[in-house]
Motif scaffolding. Structure first.
Motif, short mmCIF file in Angstrom:
data_model
loop_
_atom_site.label_atom_id
_atom_site.label_comp_id
_atom_site.label_asym_id
_atom_site.label_seq_id
_atom_site.Cartn_x
_atom_site.Cartn_y
_atom_site.Cartn_z
N THR A 97 0.85 -1.20 0.00
CA THR A 97 0.00 0.00 0.00
C THR A 97 0.89 1.25 0.00
OG1 THR A 97 -0.02 0.16 2.40
CG2 THR A 97 -1.77 -1.17 1.39
N TYR A 99 0.91 3.43 2.32
CA TYR A 99 1.51 3.49 3.65
C TYR A 99 2.76 2.62 3.71
CZ TYR A 99 2.31 3.17 8.63
OH TYR A 99 2.90 3.23 9.87
N GLU A 100 2.63 1.38 3.23
CA GLU A 100 3.74 0.43 3.33
C GLU A 100 4.92 0.81 2.45
OE1 GLU A 100 0.71 -3.31 4.26
OE2 GLU A 100 1.44 -2.94 2.23
N LYS A 117 5.06 5.70 11.68
CA LYS A 117 3.65 6.04 11.52
C LYS A 117 3.45 7.55 11.46
CE LYS A 117 -0.50 3.91 13.43
NZ LYS A 117 -0.96 3.05 14.53
N ASN A 121 2.45 9.75 7.86
CA ASN A 121 1.30 10.66 7.82
C ASN A 121 1.73 12.09 7.47
OD1 ASN A 121 -1.47 9.45 8.59
ND2 ASN A 121 0.02 8.34 9.84
N ILE A 133 -3.89 6.62 1.73
CA ILE A 133 -2.91 5.88 2.53
C ILE A 133 -3.07 4.36 2.40
CG2 ILE A 133 -4.27 5.90 4.69
CD1 ILE A 133 -1.51 6.69 6.07
N ARG A 134 -4.31 3.88 2.19
CA ARG A 134 -4.54 2.44 2.09
C ARG A 134 -4.59 1.93 0.67
NH1 ARG A 134 -6.59 0.24 6.69
NH2 ARG A 134 -7.01 1.68 8.39
P1 ADP Z 1 -4.12 7.67 14.79
O1 ADP Z 1 -2.82 8.41 14.95
O2 ADP Z 1 -5.33 8.53 14.81
O3 ADP Z 1 -4.21 6.45 15.67
P2 ADP Z 1 -3.07 5.98 12.87
O4 ADP Z 1 -1.68 6.48 13.09
O5 ADP Z 1 -3.48 4.68 13.42
O6 ADP Z 1 -4.10 7.11 13.32
O7 ADP Z 1 -3.33 5.93 11.32
C1 ADP Z 1 -3.22 7.04 10.48
C2 ADP Z 1 -3.61 6.54 9.13
O8 ADP Z 1 -2.63 5.58 8.68
C3 ADP Z 1 -4.96 5.84 9.19
O9 ADP Z 1 -5.67 6.11 7.99
C4 ADP Z 1 -4.53 4.38 9.26
O10 ADP Z 1 -5.55 3.55 8.78
C5 ADP Z 1 -3.31 4.35 8.39
N1 ADP Z 1 -2.40 3.24 8.66
C6 ADP Z 1 -1.70 3.00 9.77
N2 ADP Z 1 -0.95 1.89 9.64
C7 ADP Z 1 -1.21 1.40 8.40
C8 ADP Z 1 -0.76 0.27 7.64
N3 ADP Z 1 0.11 -0.62 8.10
N4 ADP Z 1 -1.23 0.11 6.37
C9 ADP Z 1 -2.11 0.98 5.88
N5 ADP Z 1 -2.56 2.08 6.52
C10 ADP Z 1 -2.13 2.28 7.78
#
Ligand code: ADP
Ligand code: ADP
Length: 230
Positions: A97, A99-100, A117, A121, A133-134
């Motif tokens: 993805t 993100y990955e 993380k 973002n 992101i996904r």
């Molecule tokens: P928060 O800081 O509010 O907890 P996160 O840091 O969990 O939010 O996630 C921020 C965004 O990144 C969200 O849209 C989450 O779904 C996405 N995300 C986090 N980890 C992954 C991953 N391994 N793969 C895809 N998307 C991810």
């Protein structure tokens, strides 16, 4: 202070083609430089030497704090923290993805999950693609894929960002969007080196222009022009 310095650098491929001859140049930290020249001039070879995809055969080169001739294979990942790279064809990992793709660049240098993380973002916010992101690369347009590639390239906060024809596969609107991003990243202090065939961009968004022809630097202008007909 020079962040890139090459002295009398030459590069010959194993088939006998001499791609670069006696290249010397210095680039100051914070500069934005275009590399122009006809196809086959040596632009990609030049760029590959800087992120150590290729080794210098003769002369010496320094990028950030690294000596390109002395760099050991095991130190290449360290160099790549200081030098981000963006390609014409994006080179995103198709089975990962957005993100990955970005997280992976940070995992390989041992960053902690929490920092990864946060930073993923942050860089996605910068390129305006947090909502993707996904997504997987094949679910994105070319312009979006290049923006993800740029986000990935700056994830580790490199001092230098190298782009090899980053707008080569994009229409004018998306190309300008990419340029706005590169400009923004440059204004935050990152040195940018961009090989390009886009005369409109070079002639509009004025920066230093280095022209390479037949493996040699033939022109080096502040606020330069593209200077070719293609
Ligand atoms: P928060 O800081 O509010 O907890 P996160 O840091 O969990 O939010 O996630 C921020 C965004 O990144 C969200 O849209 C989450 O779904 C996405 N995300 C986090 N980890 C992954 C991953 N391994 N793969 C895809 N998307 C991810
Ligand atoms: P540009 O990026 O300006 O189009 P390149 O750096 O790709 O130029 O190529 C410079 C010269 O080196 C050309 O003559 C090209 O054919 C040659 N060349 C590029 N890559 C290789 C390779 N892997 N093996 C042999 N010759 C190569």
């Amino acid at each position: 202070m020079s962040i890139i310095k090459l002295s009398n650098v030459s590069k010959k491929y194993s088939n006998g083609t001499t791609a670069l001859r006696n290249i010397s140049l210095e680039i100051e930290a914070g500069e934005f430089t275009y590399i122009v020249g006809p196809s086959g001039a040596g632009k990609s070879t030049f760029i590959k030497l800087l992120y150590r995809e290729l080794k210098i055969d003769r002369g010496s080169g320094q990028v950030a704090e690294y000596d390109l001739s002395k760099l050991k294979r095991r130190d290449v990942p360290m160099l790549r923290r200081s030098v981000g790279v963006v390609f014409q064809d994006y080179k995103l990992l198709p089975k990962k993805t957005v993100y990955e793709n970005i997280a992976y660049a940070m995992e390989v240098i041992g960053k902690r999950p929490r920092e990864i993380k946060k930073r993923v973002n942050e860089v996605l916010d910068l390129v305006g693609l947090k909502h993707k992101i996904r997504s997987f690369p094949n679910e994105l347009s070319g312009g979006e894929q290049q923006r993800v590639a740029i986000a990935r390239s700056i994830a580790n906060a490199p001092k230098v960002l190298i782009a090899d024809e980053p707008t080569g596969n994009l229409d004018p609107e998306n190309s300008w969007e990419i340029m706005n991003l590169l400009e923004k990243i440059n204004l935050q202090g990152t040195t940018i080196l961009m090989a390009t065939h886009n005369s409109q961009i070079v002639n509009t968004l004025k920066h230093r222009v280095i022209a390479i022809e037949n493996g040699r630097i033939v022109r080096d202008q502040e606020e330069g022009v593209y200077g070719y007909d293609d």
